[in-house]
Write a protein that holds these residues in place. Structure first.
Motif, PDB file in Angstrom:
ATOM      1  N   GLY A  41       0.668  -1.159  -0.052  1.00 26.34           N
ATOM      2  CA  GLY A  41       0.071   0.034   0.020  1.00 26.34           C
ATOM      3  C   GLY A  41       0.927   1.329   0.024  1.00 26.34           C
ATOM      4  N   GLY A  42       2.050   1.188  -0.605  1.00 23.70           N
ATOM      5  CA  GLY A  42       2.840   2.309  -0.896  1.00 23.70           C
ATOM      6  C   GLY A  42       2.467   3.099  -2.104  1.00 23.70           C
ATOM      7  N   PHE A  43       3.238   3.826  -2.536  1.00 23.55           N
ATOM      8  CA  PHE A  43       3.072   4.928  -3.781  1.00 23.55           C
ATOM      9  C   PHE A  43       3.133   3.826  -4.795  1.00 23.55           C
ATOM     10  CE2 PHE A  43       4.884   8.583  -1.672  1.00 23.55           C
ATOM     11  CZ  PHE A  43       3.900   9.491  -2.110  1.00 23.55           C
ATOM     12  N   ALA A  44       3.708   2.848  -5.226  1.00 32.25           N
ATOM     13  CA  ALA A  44       3.495   1.973  -6.432  1.00 32.25           C
ATOM     14  C   ALA A  44       2.133   1.363  -6.302  1.00 32.25           C
ATOM     15  CB  ALA A  44       4.606   0.844  -6.152  1.00 32.25           C
ATOM     16  N   GLY A  45       1.741   0.687  -5.124  1.00 34.48           N
ATOM     17  CA  GLY A  45       0.244   0.040  -5.271  1.00 34.48           C
ATOM     18  C   GLY A  45      -0.653   0.916  -5.093  1.00 34.48           C
ATOM     19  N   VAL A  63      -3.498  -5.247  -0.273  1.00 35.20           N
ATOM     20  CA  VAL A  63      -3.018  -5.525   0.972  1.00 35.20           C
ATOM     21  C   VAL A  63      -1.711  -5.206   1.359  1.00 35.20           C
ATOM     22  CG1 VAL A  63      -4.242  -7.824   0.616  1.00 35.20           C
ATOM     23  CG2 VAL A  63      -1.829  -7.813   0.048  1.00 35.20           C
ATOM     24  N   ARG A  66       1.883  -4.323   6.565  1.00 39.29           N
ATOM     25  CA  ARG A  66       1.933  -3.096   7.793  1.00 39.29           C
ATOM     26  C   ARG A  66       0.478  -2.993   8.366  1.00 39.29           C
ATOM     27  NH1 ARG A  66       6.284   0.694   4.922  1.00 39.29           N
ATOM     28  NH2 ARG A  66       8.436  -0.424   5.987  1.00 39.29           N
ATOM     29  N   GLY A  70       0.419   3.593   2.732  1.00 39.13           N
ATOM     30  CA  GLY A  70       1.325   4.591   2.581  1.00 39.13           C
ATOM     31  C   GLY A  70       2.699   4.126   2.334  1.00 39.13           C
ATOM     32  N   GLY A  88      11.520   7.539   8.656  1.00 36.87           N
ATOM     33  CA  GLY A  88      12.152   8.458   8.484  1.00 36.87           C
ATOM     34  C   GLY A  88      11.894   9.708   7.261  1.00 36.87           C
ATOM     35  N   THR A 246      -1.764  -7.448   6.669  1.00 38.35           N
ATOM     36  CA  THR A 246      -2.517  -8.838   5.724  1.00 38.35           C
ATOM     37  C   THR A 246      -1.272  -9.073   4.859  1.00 38.35           C
ATOM     38  OG1 THR A 246      -4.631  -8.062   6.004  1.00 38.35           O
ATOM     39  CG2 THR A 246      -3.986  -9.886   4.190  1.00 38.35           C
ATOM     40  N   LEU A 282      17.264   0.336   8.234  1.00 38.81           N
ATOM     41  CA  LEU A 282      17.356   1.255   9.249  1.00 38.81           C
ATOM     42  C   LEU A 282      16.545   0.874  10.609  1.00 38.81           C
ATOM     43  CD1 LEU A 282      16.814   4.572   7.024  1.00 38.81           C
ATOM     44  CD2 LEU A 282      19.018   3.703   7.646  1.00 38.81           C
ATOM     45  N   GLU A 331      18.610   8.101  12.626  1.00 36.44           N
ATOM     46  CA  GLU A 331      18.738   6.800  11.815  1.00 36.44           C
ATOM     47  C   GLU A 331      20.110   6.222  12.016  1.00 36.44           C
ATOM     48  OE1 GLU A 331      17.667   7.641   7.657  1.00 36.44           O
ATOM     49  OE2 GLU A 331      16.566   9.439   8.520  1.00 36.44           O
ATOM     50  N   TYR A 340      14.669  -1.426   3.043  1.00 34.83           N
ATOM     51  CA  TYR A 340      14.445  -0.050   2.863  1.00 34.83           C
ATOM     52  C   TYR A 340      15.276   0.311   1.514  1.00 34.83           C
ATOM     53  CZ  TYR A 340      12.367   0.550   7.217  1.00 34.83           C
ATOM     54  OH  TYR A 340      11.323   0.664   8.344  1.00 34.83           O
ATOM     55  N   VAL A 382       8.717   6.494  -8.373  1.00 30.88           N
ATOM     56  CA  VAL A 382       7.800   5.423  -7.964  1.00 30.88           C
ATOM     57  C   VAL A 382       6.558   5.879  -8.727  1.00 30.88           C
ATOM     58  CG1 VAL A 382       6.569   4.019  -6.516  1.00 30.88           C
ATOM     59  CG2 VAL A 382       8.985   4.232  -6.099  1.00 30.88           C
TER      60      VAL A 382
HETATM   61  P1  FAD Z   1       6.985   0.982  -0.151  1.00 32.92           P
HETATM   62  O1  FAD Z   1       6.622   2.404   0.441  1.00 32.92           O
HETATM   63  O2  FAD Z   1       8.174   0.205   0.508  1.00 32.92           O
HETATM   64  O3  FAD Z   1       5.978   0.245  -0.255  1.00 32.92           O
HETATM   65  C1  FAD Z   1       5.744  -1.226  -0.179  1.00 32.92           C
HETATM   66  C2  FAD Z   1       4.897  -1.713   0.733  1.00 32.92           C
HETATM   67  O4  FAD Z   1       4.573  -3.445   0.367  1.00 32.92           O
HETATM   68  C3  FAD Z   1       5.401  -2.018   2.184  1.00 32.92           C
HETATM   69  O5  FAD Z   1       4.375  -0.998   2.982  1.00 32.92           O
HETATM   70  C4  FAD Z   1       5.247  -3.260   2.592  1.00 32.92           C
HETATM   71  O6  FAD Z   1       4.972  -3.374   4.060  1.00 32.92           O
HETATM   72  C5  FAD Z   1       4.601  -4.097   1.467  1.00 32.92           C
HETATM   73  N1  FAD Z   1       4.871  -5.254   1.617  1.00 32.92           N
HETATM   74  C6  FAD Z   1       5.968  -6.044   1.049  1.00 32.92           C
HETATM   75  N2  FAD Z   1       5.786  -7.114   0.982  1.00 32.92           N
HETATM   76  C7  FAD Z   1       4.759  -7.409   1.143  1.00 32.92           C
HETATM   77  C8  FAD Z   1       3.975  -8.762   1.391  1.00 32.92           C
HETATM   78  N3  FAD Z   1       4.377  -9.824   1.084  1.00 32.92           N
HETATM   79  N4  FAD Z   1       2.703  -8.659   1.711  1.00 32.92           N
HETATM   80  C9  FAD Z   1       2.095  -7.396   2.037  1.00 32.92           C
HETATM   81  N5  FAD Z   1       2.504  -6.173   1.938  1.00 32.92           N
HETATM   82  C10 FAD Z   1       3.881  -6.286   1.436  1.00 32.92           C
HETATM   83  N6  FAD Z   1      11.787   9.347  -1.526  1.00 32.92           N
HETATM   84  C11 FAD Z   1      11.651  10.773  -1.788  1.00 32.92           C
HETATM   85  O7  FAD Z   1      11.318  11.137  -2.999  1.00 32.92           O
HETATM   86  N7  FAD Z   1      12.106  11.750  -0.952  1.00 32.92           N
HETATM   87  C12 FAD Z   1      12.630  11.303   0.422  1.00 32.92           C
HETATM   88  O8  FAD Z   1      12.933  12.355   1.158  1.00 32.92           O
HETATM   89  C13 FAD Z   1      12.805  10.023   0.905  1.00 32.92           C
HETATM   90  N8  FAD Z   1      13.098   9.628   1.757  1.00 32.92           N
HETATM   91  C14 FAD Z   1      13.450   8.541   2.163  1.00 32.92           C
HETATM   92  C15 FAD Z   1      14.127   8.121   3.225  1.00 32.92           C
HETATM   93  C16 FAD Z   1      14.117   6.934   3.869  1.00 32.92           C
HETATM   94  C17 FAD Z   1      14.406   6.705   5.347  1.00 32.92           C
HETATM   95  C18 FAD Z   1      13.790   5.557   2.813  1.00 32.92           C
HETATM   96  C19 FAD Z   1      13.987   4.224   3.392  1.00 32.92           C
HETATM   97  C20 FAD Z   1      13.206   6.029   1.732  1.00 32.92           C
HETATM   98  C21 FAD Z   1      13.187   7.630   1.258  1.00 32.92           C
HETATM   99  N9  FAD Z   1      12.527   7.806   0.005  1.00 32.92           N
HETATM  100  C22 FAD Z   1      12.143   9.135  -0.226  1.00 32.92           C
HETATM  101  C23 FAD Z   1      12.138   6.571  -0.969  1.00 32.92           C
HETATM  102  C24 FAD Z   1      10.517   6.413  -0.722  1.00 32.92           C
HETATM  103  O9  FAD Z   1      10.130   5.812   0.534  1.00 32.92           O
HETATM  104  C25 FAD Z   1      10.286   5.551  -1.768  1.00 32.92           C
HETATM  105  O10 FAD Z   1      10.537   5.988  -3.116  1.00 32.92           O
HETATM  106  C26 FAD Z   1       8.629   4.914  -1.843  1.00 32.92           C
HETATM  107  O11 FAD Z   1       8.187   4.852  -0.595  1.00 32.92           O
HETATM  108  C27 FAD Z   1       8.596   3.748  -2.698  1.00 32.92           C
HETATM  109  O12 FAD Z   1       7.228   3.348  -2.539  1.00 32.92           O
HETATM  110  P2  FAD Z   1       6.869   1.797  -2.932  1.00 32.92           P
HETATM  111  O13 FAD Z   1       5.435   1.833  -3.101  1.00 32.92           O
HETATM  112  O14 FAD Z   1       7.635   1.229  -4.197  1.00 32.92           O
HETATM  113  O15 FAD Z   1       7.450   1.164  -1.660  1.00 32.92           O
END
Ligand code: FAD
Ligand code: UDP
Length: 401
Positions: A41-45, A63, A66, A70, A88, A246, A282, A331, A340, A382
C-alpha cells in the motif's frame, strides 16, 4: 470525500470485511472476486489501485502487511501531537509536471525547500558542499570562481569513474571526500563508496554558489495534511478495498483475483530461488523533546564514524507545524530489518536481472515499485513508474489512456 479511514478489516475475515465495506459510502456488497490483487500500500500500489479503479472500473484489493497505508511515506501524530514520519524523513521533489499534477488531485501542498547541514570538524555546514561550506571550513573568502579553482585544484578524476568514490574524488578531491562522504557512506551502506555504483553519491551535487537547498527540482512541496491523508484520498473509491496487517501469503489462496501486482521484494516472491537480494535497513530512534526547536536545520548529517547514526531529522521544519514540543528521528543503518534500500552495485544488478527474467516468464504477475523492481527510486519516480505501467495496462485492455 469520506472521513472514514479506508481500512477494511482482516484478510480472510469476510464478515469484518463486509461490515467495513457497508460503512463505506459507495459500497453495497463486497466483491466476491477482484480484478486485481495489489501487494503493498505504498506509492507503487496505491497509484495503480487509483488508476485501475477510476479509469478502467476495475475492482482492486490492496493488501499490506503493515498496519497502515502509505508504505515508507506513512506519517502520523506522535504521542505529543507532533507529525512525524515513521520511516524517516520523506521530502517530495520532482521535475515531472505529470507526477506533480497527478498527486495534486489528492492533496494540497505546502511549499518547502529542504536544507541540510553536515557536522564536520566540529561545525555545522551546508551539504551539498557549496561556497559557504568551503569558506566556513577553510576560513576563506572565496567567490564562485575562486571556489571552482579551489575544487579543481583538489579534484582527482580517474579514468574509470565507475564507483561512488570515483565520482566524489573526481569532483572534490580526497580531503573533502573523507570529511563528508567516506564515513557517512560506510555507515549508511555498510561498505566503502568504492564498492557502490556511482549513481549513489551522484545524487548529491557540489556547488560553487551559495545555494544551500538539498534539491533544485521544479516542484518541491510537502503534502499539507501529510502523506497518510493523501494516501487515504488516493484509495477512497468504491472499487478499492484495503486490508492492512495482511501478508500476501495469507490471501493468495483465500481471495479470488485475475491479476497480481506485486510491490514487495521480488526475491521474496520467488522464495529466494537465486539467493537473497541485498537490502540495507535502518533502525529509527524517535524522540520527543520539551523545546520548540532541537537543531538548526531540518536534517543534520553526521559523517563521522565516531557517531553511530547517520542523521537527525526534526520534522517541524518539514511540516511547518507550530507546537511547543518538537520530535526528531535518529537513523541507525543496519543489515537486519525491513528492506529499505536496494544496494546499487553491479553484482546485485546481475542477481536482480535473473529475477527479472523469471518475472518475464510469470505473466500473471506484474512487479513494480522500489522493492518489486529493485531500484533506488524516490517517491516521484515510483509514481511515474506506476503511471507508465497503468498506461501499458490500459493500452492492452483497449481503453483510451
Ligand atoms: P514502499 O513504500 O516500501 O511500499 C511497499 C509496501 O509493500 C510496504 O508497505 C510493505 O509493507 C508492503 N509489502 C511488502 N511485501 C509484502 C507482502 N508480502 N505482503 C503484504 N505487503 C507487503 N523518496 C523521496 O522522494 N524523498 C525522500 O525524502 C525520501 N526519503 C526516504 C527516506 C528513507 C529513510 C527511505 C527508506 C526512503 C525514502 N524515500 C524518499 C524513498 C521512498 O520511500 C520510496 O521511493 C517510496 O516509498 C517507494 O514506494 P513503494 O510503493 O515502491 O514502496
Ligand atoms: N552522502 C554522504 N554524505 C552526506 C550525504 C550523502 O556520503 O552528507 C552519500 C551517501 O552514500 C548517501 C548518498 O550520498 O547514501 C545519497 O544521499 P541522499 O541524501 O540522496 O540519500 P537518501 O537519504 O535520499 O537515500
Amino acid at each position: 470525500m469520506s472521513k472514514e479511514p479506508p481500512v477494511v478489516g482482516r484478510a480472510g475475515d469476510s464478515l469484518a470485511m463486509s461490515a467495513a465495506m457497508r460503512r463505506r459510502p459507495h459500497a453495497t456488497t463486497p466483491p466476491s472476486r477482484f480484478d486485481y490483487l495489489i501487494v503493498g500500500g505504498g506509492f507503487a500500489g496505491c497509484v495503480l489501485a487509483e488508476r485501475l479503479a477510476t479509469q478502467l472500473d476495475r475492482r482492486v484489493l490492496v493488501v499490506d502487511r503493515r498496519d497502515h497505508i502509505g508504505g515508507n511515506a506513512y506519517d502520523m501524530l506522535d504521542a505529543a501531537g507532533v507529525r512525524v514520519h515513521r520511516y524517516g524523513p520523506h521530502i517530495f521533489h520532482t521535475n515531472s509536471r505529470k507526477v506533480f499534477d497527478y498527486l495534486s488531485r489528492f492533496t494540497a501542498w505546502r511549499p518547502y525547500q529542504h536544507r541540510v547541514l553536515a557536522e564536520v570538524d566540529g561545525r555545522q555546514v551546508p551539504i551539498p558542499i557549496n561556497l559557504t561550506t568551503l569558506n566556513t571550513l577553510y576560513g576563506l573568502n572565496l567567490d564562485s570562481s575562486g571556489a571552482e579553482a579551489f575544487l579543481a585544484a583538489r579534484a582527482c578524476p580517474s579514468a574509470r569513474m565507475e564507483t561512488s568514490r570515483d565520482v566524489v574524488i573526481g569532483q572534490i578531491g580526497k580531503e573533502l571526500y573523507r570529511k563528508f562522504f567516506e564515513g557517512y557512506t560506510r555507515k549508511q551502506w555498510g561498505m566503502d563508496a568504492s564498492e557502490l555504483d556511482k549513481s549513489v553519491a551522484a545524487r548529491v551535487p557540489t556547488r560553487t554558489d551559495t545555494d544551500d537547498r538539498y534539491f533544485q527540482d521544479t516542484y518541491q512541496y510537502m503534502p499539507e495534511e501529510g502523506y497518510t491523508r493523501m494516501f487515504e484520498r488516493l484509495i477512497d473509491h468504491p472499487n478499492i478495498s484495503f486490508l492492512p496487517r495482511t501478508d500476501f501469503r495469507e490471501v493468495k489462496n483465500a481471495v479470488a483475483f485475475d491479476h497480481l501486482i506485486y510491490s514487495g521484494p521480488i526475491d521474496e516472491y520467488f522464495e529466494y530461488c537465486y539467493g537473497k537480494l541485498p537490502y540495507r535497513s535502518l533502525r529509527f530512534e524517535h524522540s520527543s523533546h520539551d523545546c520548540e526547536r532541537f537543531q538548526a536545520a531540518a536534517v543534520v548529517n553526521y559523517p563521522s564514524l565516531d557517531v553511530p547514526f547517520t542523521r537527525i531529522t526534526e520534522y517541524k521544519y518539514l511540516t511547518g507545524q507550530s507546537h511547543p514540543r518538537t520530535s526528531i528521528t535518529r537513523e541507525f543503518p543496519t543489515d537486519e530489518g525491513d528492506p529499505y534500500y536496494p544496494i546499487p552495485r553491479p553484482e546485485n544488478a546481475l542477481l536482480y536481472r535473473r529475477y527479472e527474467a523469471l518475472a518475464e516468464q510469470t505473466p500473471q504477475v506484474t512487479f513494480t515499485g522500489r522493492l518489486g523492481t529493485y531500484r533506488y527510486y524516490n517517491m516521484d519516480q515510483v509514481v511515474a513508474q506506476s503511471l507508465a505501467l497503468f498506461d501499458r495496462i490500459a493500452k492492452k485492455s483497449g481503453a483510451p489512456a
